[in-house]
Design a protein around this motif. Structure first.
Motif, PDB file in Angstrom:
ATOM      1  N   TYR A 150       0.631  -1.110  -0.041  1.00  0.00           N
ATOM      2  CA  TYR A 150       0.031   0.041   0.252  1.00  0.00           C
ATOM      3  C   TYR A 150       0.959   1.217  -0.119  1.00  0.00           C
ATOM      4  N   GLN A 151       1.914   1.268   0.571  1.00  0.00           N
ATOM      5  CA  GLN A 151       2.889   2.436   0.785  1.00  0.00           C
ATOM      6  C   GLN A 151       3.423   2.591  -0.546  1.00  0.00           C
ATOM      7  N   ARG A 152       3.659   1.560  -1.279  1.00  0.00           N
ATOM      8  CA  ARG A 152       4.263   1.784  -2.644  1.00  0.00           C
ATOM      9  C   ARG A 152       2.925   2.420  -3.599  1.00  0.00           C
ATOM     10  N   ALA A 153       1.767   1.942  -3.473  1.00  0.00           N
ATOM     11  CA  ALA A 153       0.930   2.333  -4.373  1.00  0.00           C
ATOM     12  C   ALA A 153       0.612   3.925  -3.681  1.00  0.00           C
ATOM     13  N   ILE A 154       0.444   4.471  -2.900  1.00  0.00           N
ATOM     14  CA  ILE A 154       0.377   5.649  -2.236  1.00  0.00           C
ATOM     15  C   ILE A 154       1.749   6.518  -2.660  1.00  0.00           C
ATOM     16  N   HIS A 155       2.874   5.946  -2.709  1.00  0.00           N
ATOM     17  CA  HIS A 155       3.644   6.780  -3.203  1.00  0.00           C
ATOM     18  C   HIS A 155       4.021   6.996  -4.776  1.00  0.00           C
ATOM     19  N   HIS A 156       3.061   6.184  -5.364  1.00  0.00           N
ATOM     20  CA  HIS A 156       3.045   6.263  -6.737  1.00  0.00           C
ATOM     21  C   HIS A 156       1.654   6.615  -7.164  1.00  0.00           C
ATOM     22  N   ALA A 157       0.909   7.495  -6.432  1.00  0.00           N
ATOM     23  CA  ALA A 157      -0.395   7.699  -7.037  1.00  0.00           C
ATOM     24  C   ALA A 157      -0.706   8.419  -8.253  1.00  0.00           C
ATOM     25  N   GLY A 158       0.381   9.603  -8.123  1.00  0.00           N
ATOM     26  CA  GLY A 158       0.113  10.267  -9.351  1.00  0.00           C
ATOM     27  C   GLY A 158       0.495   9.545 -10.514  1.00  0.00           C
ATOM     28  N   PRO A 159       1.920   8.857 -10.760  1.00  0.00           N
ATOM     29  CA  PRO A 159       1.911   8.181 -12.051  1.00  0.00           C
ATOM     30  C   PRO A 159       0.913   7.127 -12.143  1.00  0.00           C
ATOM     31  N   LEU A 160       0.484   6.370 -11.064  1.00  0.00           N
ATOM     32  CA  LEU A 160      -0.644   5.177 -11.272  1.00  0.00           C
ATOM     33  C   LEU A 160      -1.842   5.863 -11.932  1.00  0.00           C
ATOM     34  N   ALA A 161      -2.398   7.167 -11.463  1.00  0.00           N
ATOM     35  CA  ALA A 161      -3.575   7.780 -12.019  1.00  0.00           C
ATOM     36  C   ALA A 161      -3.385   8.003 -13.415  1.00  0.00           C
ATOM     37  N   GLY A 162      -2.038   8.365 -13.767  1.00  0.00           N
ATOM     38  CA  GLY A 162      -2.014   8.728 -15.153  1.00  0.00           C
ATOM     39  C   GLY A 162      -1.973   7.490 -16.111  1.00  0.00           C
ATOM     40  N   VAL A 163      -1.400   6.276 -15.612  1.00  0.00           N
ATOM     41  CA  VAL A 163      -1.273   5.051 -16.346  1.00  0.00           C
ATOM     42  C   VAL A 163      -2.660   4.483 -16.436  1.00  0.00           C
ATOM     43  N   LEU A 164      -3.412   4.539 -15.262  1.00  0.00           N
ATOM     44  CA  LEU A 164      -4.983   4.294 -15.164  1.00  0.00           C
ATOM     45  C   LEU A 164      -5.616   4.910 -16.205  1.00  0.00           C
ATOM     46  N   LEU A 165      -5.460   6.046 -16.482  1.00  0.00           N
ATOM     47  CA  LEU A 165      -6.233   7.002 -17.128  1.00  0.00           C
ATOM     48  C   LEU A 165      -5.903   6.704 -18.688  1.00  0.00           C
ATOM     49  N   ARG A 166      -4.485   6.540 -19.040  1.00  0.00           N
ATOM     50  CA  ARG A 166      -4.244   5.981 -20.427  1.00  0.00           C
ATOM     51  C   ARG A 166      -4.690   4.536 -20.750  1.00  0.00           C
ATOM     52  N   VAL A 167      -4.596   3.679 -19.579  1.00  0.00           N
ATOM     53  CA  VAL A 167      -4.496   2.310 -20.025  1.00  0.00           C
ATOM     54  C   VAL A 167      -6.021   1.987 -20.037  1.00  0.00           C
ATOM     55  N   ALA A 168      -6.774   2.672 -19.328  1.00  0.00           N
ATOM     56  CA  ALA A 168      -8.490   2.396 -19.383  1.00  0.00           C
ATOM     57  C   ALA A 168      -9.262   3.547 -20.278  1.00  0.00           C
ATOM     58  N   GLY A 169      -8.736   4.768 -20.178  1.00  0.00           N
ATOM     59  CA  GLY A 169      -9.455   5.846 -20.990  1.00  0.00           C
ATOM     60  C   GLY A 169      -9.425   5.825 -22.369  1.00  0.00           C
ATOM     61  N   ILE A 170      -8.125   5.345 -23.006  1.00  0.00           N
ATOM     62  CA  ILE A 170      -7.902   5.184 -24.347  1.00  0.00           C
ATOM     63  C   ILE A 170      -8.696   4.239 -25.015  1.00  0.00           C
ATOM     64  N   PRO A 171      -8.616   2.906 -24.486  1.00  0.00           N
ATOM     65  CA  PRO A 171      -9.603   1.965 -25.004  1.00  0.00           C
ATOM     66  C   PRO A 171     -10.886   2.142 -24.691  1.00  0.00           C
ATOM     67  N   LEU A 172     -11.497   2.597 -23.868  1.00  0.00           N
ATOM     68  CA  LEU A 172     -12.853   3.133 -23.588  1.00  0.00           C
ATOM     69  C   LEU A 172     -13.228   4.030 -24.803  1.00  0.00           C
ATOM     70  N   PHE A 173     -12.527   5.006 -25.103  1.00  0.00           N
ATOM     71  CA  PHE A 173     -12.871   6.038 -26.015  1.00  0.00           C
ATOM     72  C   PHE A 173     -12.913   5.398 -27.257  1.00  0.00           C
ATOM     73  N   LEU A 174     -11.792   4.583 -27.536  1.00  0.00           N
ATOM     74  CA  LEU A 174     -11.646   4.051 -28.792  1.00  0.00           C
ATOM     75  C   LEU A 174     -12.955   2.911 -29.370  1.00  0.00           C
ATOM     76  N   ALA A 175     -13.419   2.199 -27.827  1.00  0.00           N
ATOM     77  CA  ALA A 175     -14.410   1.283 -28.077  1.00  0.00           C
ATOM     78  C   ALA A 175     -15.937   2.045 -28.386  1.00  0.00           C
ATOM     79  N   THR A 176     -15.853   3.232 -28.394  1.00  0.00           N
ATOM     80  CA  THR A 176     -17.268   4.122 -28.524  1.00  0.00           C
ATOM     81  C   THR A 176     -17.650   3.586 -30.020  1.00  0.00           C
TER      82      THR A 176
END
Length: 153
Positions: free
Chosen positions: A1-27
């Motif tokens: 959990y400490q690693r996830a909290i420490h990487h919260a910013g980059p993780l949010a960016g990765v999640l946004l790209r990994v989930a957001g781009i395919p969701l947008f494309l799948a429309t």
């Protein structure tokens, strides 16, 4: 959990790209194959971000590098694991509703509990897949040592 909290910013960016781009494309119907292709190449970006301490762009790039020629194996394993995790809860809930004659609320509660218990398997599978791809990359990059065996002592 400490690693996830420490990487919260980059993780949010990765999640946004990994989930957001395919969701947008799948429309669109035309975008679905591209979304699947993109998702298959970037699926191990989250463990890359946390384990290798990368920012979001570097994690996406690292995921694409690791997946490389293993695209079909990575996509099949990820699809199977996610489908299993998403289907097992509702199926158990439906069986509980139909066979055990439970109330709808109780059957839904059972289905949600099963889904919540099974969902971490997806994260574990993707992390193990990342570690496997990383190990395979090291094997391919390691030079083959040719010579005489070391003397026994």
């Amino acid at each position: 959990y400490q690693r996830a909290i420490h990487h919260a910013g980059p993780l949010a960016g990765v999640l946004l790209r990994v989930a957001g781009i395919p969701l947008f494309l799948a429309t669109t119907i035309v975008g679905i194959p591209v979304a699947i292709w993109y998702l298959g190449r970037t699926v191990v970006a989250i463990p890359a971000c946390v384990i290798e301490d990368l920012d979001s762009r570097s994690a996406i790039r690292r995921s694409k590098q690791l997946v490389g020629s293993h695209f079909w194996r990575v996509s099949a394993l990820t699809t199977f694991t996610v489908a299993l995790a998403l289907l097992v809860g509702p199926l158990v809930g439906a069986v509980a509703l139909l066979e055990a004659q439970l109330q709808v609320f109780t059957a839904n509660l059972i289905g949600v509990a099963i889904s919540a218990a099974v969902m971490p398997i997806v994260g574990i599978t993707i992390t193990l897949l990342f570690l496997d791809l990383r190990a395979r990359g090291r094997e391919a990059a390691a030079p083959e040592v040719v010579g005489e065996p070391a003397p026994a002592s």
